[in-house]
Design a protein around this motif. Structure first.
Motif, PDB file in Angstrom:
ATOM      1  N   ASP A   1      -2.151   2.750 -19.013  1.00 28.89           N
ATOM      2  CA  ASP A   1      -2.103   4.210 -18.969  1.00 28.89           C
ATOM      3  C   ASP A   1      -3.196   4.867 -18.939  1.00 28.89           C
ATOM      4  OD1 ASP A   1      -3.740   3.278 -21.012  1.00 28.89           O
ATOM      5  OD2 ASP A   1      -2.492   3.654 -22.855  1.00 28.89           O
ATOM      6  N   ASP A   2      -4.124   4.140 -18.261  1.00 27.53           N
ATOM      7  CA  ASP A   2      -5.270   5.248 -17.769  1.00 27.53           C
ATOM      8  C   ASP A   2      -5.067   6.311 -16.488  1.00 27.53           C
ATOM      9  OD1 ASP A   2      -7.772   5.717 -16.081  1.00 27.53           O
ATOM     10  OD2 ASP A   2      -8.734   4.697 -17.604  1.00 27.53           O
ATOM     11  N   PRO A   3      -5.199   7.704 -16.866  1.00 27.97           N
ATOM     12  CA  PRO A   3      -4.758   8.450 -15.931  1.00 27.97           C
ATOM     13  C   PRO A   3      -5.556   8.416 -14.532  1.00 27.97           C
ATOM     14  CG  PRO A   3      -5.945   9.539 -17.700  1.00 27.97           C
ATOM     15  CD  PRO A   3      -5.685   8.358 -18.133  1.00 27.97           C
ATOM     16  N   ILE A   4      -6.682   7.927 -14.624  1.00 22.30           N
ATOM     17  CA  ILE A   4      -7.490   7.888 -13.461  1.00 22.30           C
ATOM     18  C   ILE A   4      -7.117   6.722 -12.707  1.00 22.30           C
ATOM     19  CG2 ILE A   4      -9.902   7.615 -12.642  1.00 22.30           C
ATOM     20  CD1 ILE A   4     -11.063   8.950 -15.071  1.00 22.30           C
ATOM     21  N   LEU A   5      -6.843   5.511 -13.232  1.00 21.25           N
ATOM     22  CA  LEU A   5      -6.428   4.474 -12.551  1.00 21.25           C
ATOM     23  C   LEU A   5      -5.004   4.809 -12.040  1.00 21.25           C
ATOM     24  CD1 LEU A   5      -7.587   1.634 -14.668  1.00 21.25           C
ATOM     25  CD2 LEU A   5      -8.479   2.117 -12.389  1.00 21.25           C
ATOM     26  N   GLN A   6      -4.199   5.244 -12.754  1.00 16.59           N
ATOM     27  CA  GLN A   6      -2.695   5.635 -12.460  1.00 16.59           C
ATOM     28  C   GLN A   6      -2.629   6.431 -11.170  1.00 16.59           C
ATOM     29  OE1 GLN A   6      -0.711   7.497 -15.254  1.00 16.59           O
ATOM     30  NE2 GLN A   6      -0.361   5.589 -16.569  1.00 16.59           N
ATOM     31  N   LYS A   7      -3.783   7.529 -11.019  1.00 13.20           N
ATOM     32  CA  LYS A   7      -3.803   8.410  -9.903  1.00 13.20           C
ATOM     33  C   LYS A   7      -4.472   8.132  -8.411  1.00 13.20           C
ATOM     34  CE  LYS A   7      -4.710  13.367  -8.937  1.00 13.20           C
ATOM     35  NZ  LYS A   7      -5.336  14.603  -9.654  1.00 13.20           N
ATOM     36  N   TYR A   8      -5.638   7.316  -8.905  1.00 10.40           N
ATOM     37  CA  TYR A   8      -6.328   7.019  -7.440  1.00 10.40           C
ATOM     38  C   TYR A   8      -6.283   5.690  -7.214  1.00 10.40           C
ATOM     39  CZ  TYR A   8      -8.012  11.946  -8.659  1.00 10.40           C
ATOM     40  OH  TYR A   8      -8.436  13.074  -8.829  1.00 10.40           O
ATOM     41  N   ARG A   9      -6.615   5.295  -6.159  1.00 14.37           N
ATOM     42  CA  ARG A   9      -6.720   3.956  -5.521  1.00 14.37           C
ATOM     43  C   ARG A   9      -8.360   3.293  -5.589  1.00 14.37           C
ATOM     44  NH1 ARG A   9      -8.923   0.945  -1.367  1.00 14.37           N
ATOM     45  NH2 ARG A   9      -7.639  -0.759  -0.468  1.00 14.37           N
ATOM     46  N   PHE A  10      -8.301   2.115  -6.327  1.00 14.92           N
ATOM     47  CA  PHE A  10      -9.668   1.188  -6.430  1.00 14.92           C
ATOM     48  C   PHE A  10      -9.225  -0.140  -5.959  1.00 14.92           C
ATOM     49  CE2 PHE A  10      -9.546   4.723  -9.670  1.00 14.92           C
ATOM     50  CZ  PHE A  10     -10.821   5.236  -9.676  1.00 14.92           C
ATOM     51  N   THR A  11     -10.170  -0.578  -5.444  1.00 20.54           N
ATOM     52  CA  THR A  11     -10.109  -2.064  -4.851  1.00 20.54           C
ATOM     53  C   THR A  11     -10.387  -3.016  -6.256  1.00 20.54           C
ATOM     54  OG1 THR A  11     -12.453  -2.653  -4.746  1.00 20.54           O
ATOM     55  CG2 THR A  11     -11.206  -1.497  -2.826  1.00 20.54           C
TER      56      THR A  11
ATOM     57  N   LYS B   1      -7.008  -6.412 -15.492  1.00 17.93           N
ATOM     58  CA  LYS B   1      -5.462  -6.564 -16.093  1.00 17.93           C
ATOM     59  C   LYS B   1      -4.465  -5.943 -15.302  1.00 17.93           C
ATOM     60  CE  LYS B   1      -7.225  -6.794 -20.762  1.00 17.93           C
ATOM     61  NZ  LYS B   1      -7.427  -6.132 -22.109  1.00 17.93           N
ATOM     62  N   VAL B   2      -4.814  -4.690 -14.510  1.00 18.96           N
ATOM     63  CA  VAL B   2      -3.693  -4.299 -13.700  1.00 18.96           C
ATOM     64  C   VAL B   2      -3.145  -5.248 -12.420  1.00 18.96           C
ATOM     65  CG1 VAL B   2      -3.379  -2.575 -11.959  1.00 18.96           C
ATOM     66  CG2 VAL B   2      -4.571  -1.772 -13.910  1.00 18.96           C
ATOM     67  N   TYR B   3      -4.175  -5.979 -12.055  1.00 22.89           N
ATOM     68  CA  TYR B   3      -3.836  -6.992 -10.957  1.00 22.89           C
ATOM     69  C   TYR B   3      -3.253  -7.900 -11.586  1.00 22.89           C
ATOM     70  CZ  TYR B   3      -5.174 -10.934  -7.884  1.00 22.89           C
ATOM     71  OH  TYR B   3      -5.301 -12.049  -7.186  1.00 22.89           O
ATOM     72  N   GLU B   4      -3.686  -8.474 -12.803  1.00 22.41           N
ATOM     73  CA  GLU B   4      -2.727  -9.646 -13.338  1.00 22.41           C
ATOM     74  C   GLU B   4      -1.350  -9.297 -13.596  1.00 22.41           C
ATOM     75  OE1 GLU B   4      -5.224 -10.509 -16.496  1.00 22.41           O
ATOM     76  OE2 GLU B   4      -6.733 -11.715 -15.261  1.00 22.41           O
ATOM     77  N   ALA B   5      -1.258  -8.030 -13.986  1.00 27.16           N
ATOM     78  CA  ALA B   5       0.155  -7.500 -14.407  1.00 27.16           C
ATOM     79  C   ALA B   5       0.920  -7.428 -13.069  1.00 27.16           C
ATOM     80  CB  ALA B   5       0.296  -6.162 -15.173  1.00 27.16           C
ATOM     81  N   ARG B   6       0.355  -6.998 -11.832  1.00 27.70           N
ATOM     82  CA  ARG B   6       1.167  -6.957 -10.726  1.00 27.70           C
ATOM     83  C   ARG B   6       1.704  -8.154  -9.999  1.00 27.70           C
ATOM     84  NH1 ARG B   6      -0.859  -3.640  -5.884  1.00 27.70           N
ATOM     85  NH2 ARG B   6       1.477  -3.940  -5.522  1.00 27.70           N
TER      86      ARG B   6
END
Length: 340
Positions: free
Chosen positions: A62-72, A47-52
């Motif tokens: 609003d997930d703090p881990i996804l907001q803070k760190y890089r994931f492929t 969903k992050v990819y689609e939103a981008r």
């Protein structure tokens, strides 16, 4: 704004997964809480990819881990380096298979867009039929001496011992060896994706993980006929994620576990009430499920610190930094998912 792991706290997700024991390759596995996190993470990251892709300023979750760190991305082919490989290396230039093979492996040995562009800018069109070791080495050695980083940190490409002093020189010799010993023809004539993988595996310093990554890259090309559902080789990061999802009972059957995830994805997204429409309708393939295990291993270091993997790593090294510019999204035409 995407709400991801509704029941997540930084201390961990749930006391137990919402699925019972499962059978894989004749073994009964008891999923840990990380198993459900795998599916929630996949839905959230997609969903992050689609939103981008849709644009906007973000944040996209609003997930703090996804907001803070890089994931492929969930889909390997959607990541920026793969997008560069597909659109600017494989499908741009002479489509003779030998030339496509040469460009693909040259790009992937370094796995760094800046190195590819350095060679292009200095030498013009990158071609095997005009290859000169001295010219390529001169460009790379000059950049190395100036302190330029030639290799990506995404994964280690060990140098073969082929008589040269520097890593990049030995890699150039390795690529020469592959071309002169007929690797392009042998890969293309293989009956299966695994057979093509075995060809690559036969060359010096190319171990199972790299051979699998390289054959997936080559398989993006129009000439390669194989499905990404044919074969998988779980890498070290994936094995860490599998251990966190299933414990040591999954040791030795990691490839079968990855296939289980690919085969049952619809069931588990539905079970958890998650929306996952895939990549323009394309389901997660074996390579994508393998990569997701790598990413959930990292995610679980924060979300489930009490659940151990194999490596013992406890921190996520890379922080999220939004990259400027549009998100590229062009895929192998043979997949038939590119928008008009």
């Amino acid at each position: 704004m995407v709400t991801v792991l509704q029941e997540r706290s930084v201390a961990g997700v749930l006391d137990r997964p919402s699925v019972g024991e499962i059978s894989v390759a004749g073994r009964v596995l008891s999923p840990t809480p990380v198993f459900d996190t795998y599916w929630r993470f996949a839905a959230a990251r997609q969903k992050v990819y689609e939103a981008r892709l849709d644009g906007g300023a973000g944040p996209f979750t609003d997930d703090p881990i996804l907001q803070k760190y890089r994931f492929t991305n969930c889909y390997r082919a959607a990541d920026r380096v793969s997008q560069e490989l597909i659109g600017e290396v494989i499908y741009r230039g002479d489509q003779d298979w030998g030339e496509v093979f040469f460009r693909t492996l040259l790009f992937k040995i370094f796995n760094k867009t800046s190195t590819w562009r350095l060679l292009q800018d200095a030498l013009g069109e990158v071609r095997w039929d005009g290859y000169d070791y001295r010219a390529y080495d001169r460009v790379l050695s000059r950049a190395f001496s100036a302190g330029q980083r030639l290799y990506s940190a995404a994964y280690i490409v060990p140098p073969p011992h082929l008589g040269e002093q520097r890593k990049h020189q030995n890699h150039l010799r390795l690529l020469e060896m592959m071309m002169r010993q007929g690797a392009p023809r042998r890969v293309l004539s293989a009956a299966t994706l695994q057979g093509a993988y075995q060809v690559l595996l036969s060359f010096p310093a190319i171990g199972p993980f790299l051979a699998y990554q390289f054959v997936i890259d080559l398989n993006y090309a129009a000439e390669m006929p194989f499905s990404e559902m044919d074969f998988v080789v779980p890498g070290p990061g994936a094995r860490d994620g599998i251990r966190k999802c299933f414990g040591p009972r999954a040791d030795g059957i990691e490839a079968e576990v990855v296939r289980y995830m690919a085969d049952t994805q619809d069931e588990h997204f539905a079970r958890l009430g998650l929306t996952f429409s895939g990549l323009r309708g394309r389901r997660l393939q074996l390579i994508d499920c393998q990569n997701l295990f790598c990413e959930v291993d990292k995610y679980a270091r924060v979300a489930h610190p009490q659940i151990a993997g194999i490596s013992g790593r406890s921190r996520i090294k890379q922080s999220y930094r939004r990259q400027a510019g549009p998100v590229p999204a062009w895929f192998p035409p043979k997949w038939k998912i590119n928008t008009p």
